[in-house]
Scaffold this motif. Structure first.
Motif, PDB file in Angstrom:
ATOM      1  N   THR A 165      -2.314   7.826  -5.142  1.00 11.59           N
ATOM      2  CA  THR A 165      -3.290   7.041  -5.891  1.00 11.59           C
ATOM      3  C   THR A 165      -4.097   6.102  -5.012  1.00 11.59           C
ATOM      4  O   THR A 165      -4.957   5.376  -5.511  1.00 11.59           O
ATOM      5  CB  THR A 165      -2.587   6.229  -7.002  1.00 11.59           C
ATOM      6  N   ALA A 166      -3.814   6.090  -3.722  1.00 12.12           N
ATOM      7  CA  ALA A 166      -4.560   5.227  -2.791  1.00 12.12           C
ATOM      8  C   ALA A 166      -5.733   5.995  -2.201  1.00 12.12           C
ATOM      9  O   ALA A 166      -5.673   7.206  -2.021  1.00 12.12           O
ATOM     10  CB  ALA A 166      -3.641   4.748  -1.667  1.00 12.12           C
ATOM     11  N   ASP A 191       1.419   3.374  -3.368  1.00  8.25           N
ATOM     12  CA  ASP A 191       0.192   4.038  -3.828  1.00  8.25           C
ATOM     13  C   ASP A 191      -0.175   5.225  -2.932  1.00  8.25           C
ATOM     14  O   ASP A 191      -0.583   6.275  -3.429  1.00  8.25           O
ATOM     15  CB  ASP A 191      -0.977   3.047  -3.881  1.00  8.25           C
ATOM     16  N   VAL A 192      -0.007   5.060  -1.624  1.00 10.62           N
ATOM     17  CA  VAL A 192      -0.281   6.177  -0.710  1.00 10.62           C
ATOM     18  C   VAL A 192       0.698   7.317  -1.011  1.00 10.62           C
ATOM     19  O   VAL A 192       0.305   8.486  -1.122  1.00 10.62           O
ATOM     20  CB  VAL A 192      -0.178   5.717   0.767  1.00 10.62           C
ATOM     21  N   ASN A 221       0.787  -1.236   0.000  1.00 10.48           N
ATOM     22  CA  ASN A 221       0.000   0.000   0.000  1.00 10.48           C
ATOM     23  C   ASN A 221       0.817   1.283   0.000  1.00 10.48           C
ATOM     24  O   ASN A 221       0.326   2.318  -0.426  1.00 10.48           O
ATOM     25  CB  ASN A 221      -0.941   0.015   1.219  1.00 10.48           C
ATOM     26  N   ASP A 257      -8.732   3.621   2.288  1.00  6.12           N
ATOM     27  CA  ASP A 257      -8.379   2.269   2.706  1.00  6.12           C
ATOM     28  C   ASP A 257      -6.855   2.076   2.756  1.00  6.12           C
ATOM     29  O   ASP A 257      -6.326   1.469   3.687  1.00  6.12           O
ATOM     30  CB  ASP A 257      -9.010   1.260   1.725  1.00  6.12           C
ATOM     31  N   GLY A 258      -6.137   2.608   1.767  1.00  3.90           N
ATOM     32  CA  GLY A 258      -4.674   2.496   1.760  1.00  3.90           C
ATOM     33  C   GLY A 258      -4.048   3.208   2.939  1.00  3.90           C
ATOM     34  O   GLY A 258      -3.126   2.689   3.577  1.00  3.90           O
ATOM     35  N   TRP A 259      -4.544   4.407   3.220  1.00  4.82           N
ATOM     36  CA  TRP A 259      -4.039   5.162   4.374  1.00  4.82           C
ATOM     37  C   TRP A 259      -4.312   4.409   5.680  1.00  4.82           C
ATOM     38  O   TRP A 259      -3.462   4.363   6.573  1.00  4.82           O
ATOM     39  CB  TRP A 259      -4.692   6.548   4.432  1.00  4.82           C
ATOM     40  N   LYS A 281      -4.554   1.230   6.099  1.00  2.27           N
ATOM     41  CA  LYS A 281      -3.661   0.073   6.199  1.00  2.27           C
ATOM     42  C   LYS A 281      -2.261   0.492   6.643  1.00  2.27           C
ATOM     43  O   LYS A 281      -1.634  -0.191   7.466  1.00  2.27           O
ATOM     44  CB  LYS A 281      -3.621  -0.670   4.870  1.00  2.27           C
TER      45      LYS A 281
END
Length: 195
Positions: free
Chosen positions: A52-53, A47-48, A44, A56-58, A60
């Protein structure tokens, strides 16, 4: 959060989990949590970092960072943190940048102390064997614009004896928790390789 800050703090979180997992005093609970968190960051963070995240990515990355704090409370840190603290203390280096300069070199020196665990980390990050682990960390660091050497951060050859001495004094637990326990002279040589 500025991207440069995000990269540094998230790499520190990754190091917390890698070091707790490979620590000589790791235990099954810290192993399970560390592996889970390493996977969250590996899949993740780029992408963060690139924006582009989604949320949800943040989440994680935040969860993985929290886990990192939990596992080092039990299993401790190893040599990367032990060697970084004298460097940042001497030159006011950003902690995550110092870890970025040291971690791949330390993994190259240490993976033989626990090939199985370094192989698992490498596989999470897209490699296969313990020998791949440092390369995969370097690939991640490039994607995060964190591919530093100690020289880039202001460390000079003449600083190494002081840093090695202080590593042994103030980071004794990290030194003995490392999968391979190195002497002061060997730690000085690892610093040289990281220049």
């Amino acid at each position: 959060m500025p991207k440069k800050v995000l990269a540094s703090v998230a790499f520190d979180a990754l190091c917390h989990n890698i070091e707790a997992y490979t620590s000589r005093i790791a235990q099954p609970f810290t192993d399970a949590l560390s592996l889970y968190a390493i996977d969250l960051i590996a899949n993740n963070l780029v992408d963060v970092y690139n924006g582009t995240a989604g949320k949800d990515g943040w989440e994680k990355i935040t969860l993985a960072s929290t886990i990192g704090g939990m596992v080092i409370n039990t299993a401790g840190v190893t040599l990367a943190h032990g060697m970084e603290h004298p460097a940042s203390g001497l030159k006011n280096i950003v902690h995550g940048q110092g870890l970025a300069a040291l971690t791949p070199v330390i993994i190259e020196a240490s993976y033989k102390g626990n090939r199985e665990k370094f192989s698992k980390i490498a596989r999470i990050m897209g490699g296969m064997t313990a020998e791949d682990c440092a390369t995969k960390i370097r690939t991640l660091l490039k994607k995060l614009d964190l591919n530093y050497t100690l020289s880039d951060l202001g460390i000079k050859e003449e600083d190494i004896p002081w840093m090695a001495e202080n590593c042994m004094k103030v980071s004794a637990a990290g030194v003995v928790n490392n999968p391979v326990v190195f002497s002061k002279e060997e730690i000085a040589e690892i610093y040289r390789k990281a220049l």
